[in-house]
Motif scaffolding. Structure first.
Motif, PDB file in Angstrom:
ATOM      1  N   UNK A 114       7.663  53.947 -91.379  1.00  0.00           N
ATOM      2  CA  UNK A 114       8.355  53.532 -92.595  1.00  0.00           C
ATOM      3  C   UNK A 114       9.512  52.590 -92.270  1.00  0.00           C
ATOM      4  N   UNK A 115      10.326  52.962 -91.270  1.00  0.00           N
ATOM      5  CA  UNK A 115      11.455  52.115 -90.873  1.00  0.00           C
ATOM      6  C   UNK A 115      10.960  50.768 -90.352  1.00  0.00           C
ATOM      7  N   UNK A 116       9.864  50.785 -89.605  1.00  0.00           N
ATOM      8  CA  UNK A 116       9.302  49.555 -89.046  1.00  0.00           C
ATOM      9  C   UNK A 116       8.862  48.596 -90.146  1.00  0.00           C
ATOM     10  N   UNK A 117       8.109  49.101 -91.122  1.00  0.00           N
ATOM     11  CA  UNK A 117       7.568  48.245 -92.170  1.00  0.00           C
ATOM     12  C   UNK A 117       8.672  47.656 -93.036  1.00  0.00           C
ATOM     13  N   UNK A 118       9.660  48.467 -93.397  1.00  0.00           N
ATOM     14  CA  UNK A 118      10.753  47.968 -94.225  1.00  0.00           C
ATOM     15  C   UNK A 118      11.585  46.947 -93.445  1.00  0.00           C
ATOM     16  N   UNK A 119      11.795  47.209 -92.154  1.00  0.00           N
ATOM     17  CA  UNK A 119      12.533  46.282 -91.295  1.00  0.00           C
ATOM     18  C   UNK A 119      11.808  44.935 -91.219  1.00  0.00           C
ATOM     19  N   UNK A 120      10.495  44.969 -91.040  1.00  0.00           N
ATOM     20  CA  UNK A 120       9.715  43.730 -90.971  1.00  0.00           C
ATOM     21  C   UNK A 120       9.813  42.944 -92.275  1.00  0.00           C
ATOM     22  N   UNK A 121       9.744  43.636 -93.405  1.00  0.00           N
ATOM     23  CA  UNK A 121       9.855  42.963 -94.701  1.00  0.00           C
ATOM     24  C   UNK A 121      11.189  42.239 -94.824  1.00  0.00           C
ATOM     25  N   UNK A 122      12.276  42.909 -94.464  1.00  0.00           N
ATOM     26  CA  UNK A 122      13.612  42.323 -94.604  1.00  0.00           C
ATOM     27  C   UNK A 122      13.795  41.135 -93.657  1.00  0.00           C
ATOM     28  N   UNK A 123      13.316  41.267 -92.425  1.00  0.00           N
ATOM     29  CA  UNK A 123      13.423  40.168 -91.463  1.00  0.00           C
ATOM     30  C   UNK A 123      12.637  38.950 -91.946  1.00  0.00           C
ATOM     31  N   UNK A 124      11.458  39.179 -92.499  1.00  0.00           N
ATOM     32  CA  UNK A 124      10.645  38.063 -92.996  1.00  0.00           C
ATOM     33  C   UNK A 124      11.289  37.415 -94.212  1.00  0.00           C
ATOM     34  N   UNK A 125      11.925  38.204 -95.069  1.00  0.00           N
ATOM     35  CA  UNK A 125      12.665  37.631 -96.206  1.00  0.00           C
ATOM     36  C   UNK A 125      13.759  36.710 -95.683  1.00  0.00           C
ATOM     37  N   UNK A 126      14.481  37.172 -94.675  1.00  0.00           N
ATOM     38  CA  UNK A 126      15.553  36.359 -94.083  1.00  0.00           C
ATOM     39  C   UNK A 126      15.014  35.056 -93.496  1.00  0.00           C
TER      40      UNK A 126
END
Length: 215
Positions: free
Chosen positions: A196-208
């Motif tokens: 869960x932490x991995x997927x949310x982290x990836x989403x935020x990094x890609x948004x950035x």
């Protein structure tokens, strides 16, 4: 029994968002250092092998954690994998940010954090989890669009591509948060907090990265 389930879910949510906060704090600290320090900026911009190595490590560990259930549920290997993803991802994102103007990076970080906080902590009453398959199809189309627009690059197409990418992964962030919060018929396994932490982290990094755009 209901109290036990509620406490269990609360513990999972706190664990996930605690890990996510540490990941983002480290990553955006690295971005700040790579952007504000002229010495570090020059060093990372000239060491292309370090960027390529970090990208390879990042991609391999992410794919392994996503595809290998037994690994991401086995402590401490799952936590070690998340640490490696955070370190390599932070270097990779920091290197990309170093090629951009300092004010642009700061504004992009602020916008990304506002979007992420709004999505993560203000869940809508509508269920978007059924859109996951549709979003995966859109990702394929979006990747093809990105491939084609490289042949006709302009500031306008770059801005459109960045905005669409940020919007797409903001939708992924909504879906992933809702999946973690248990909006579907099943509840997240306690050992899946790393996933869960991995997927949310990836989403935020890609948004950035999409908001930052190409240089």
């Amino acid at each position: 029994a209901d109290v036990t389930v509620t406490l269990r879910l609360m513990f999972i949510h706190l664990t996930v968002f605690g890990l996510l906060t540490l990941q983002l704090l480290f990553s955006f600290t690295a971005v700040s250092v790579f952007t504000f320090s002229s010495v570090v900026k020059k060093a990372v911009q000239t060491n292309h092998w370090a960027y390529r190595s970090s990208f390879i490590v990042f991609a391999v560990v992410v794919v392994t954690l996503i595809l290998c259930d037994s690994l991401r549920r086995r402590h401490p290997w799952n936590l070690s994998g998340l640490v490696v993803v955070t370190l390599s991802g932070s270097y990779m994102v920091g290197t990309v940010a170093s090629f951009h103007n300092t004010s642009t990076v700061v504004i992009t970080m602020a916008v990304t954090l506002v979007i992420s906080a709004a999505v993560c902590y203000s869940q809508t009453r509508y269920d978007f989890t059924f859109c996951y398959g549709f979003l995966l199809i859109v990702v394929v189309d979006f990747v093809m669009f990105g491939f084609l627009y490289t042949f006709c690059y302009s500031h306008i197409t770059n801005a459109i591509h960045g905005c669409l990418g940020a919007l797409l992964y903001a939708l992924f962030l909504v879906v992933d948060c809702q999946l973690m919060m248990g909006r579907m018929s099943y509840r997240l396994d306690p050992e899946e907090y790393i996933y869960a932490a991995l997927m949310i982290y990836l989403d935020i990094i890609l948004i950035f990265l999409y908001l930052l755009g190409k240089k």
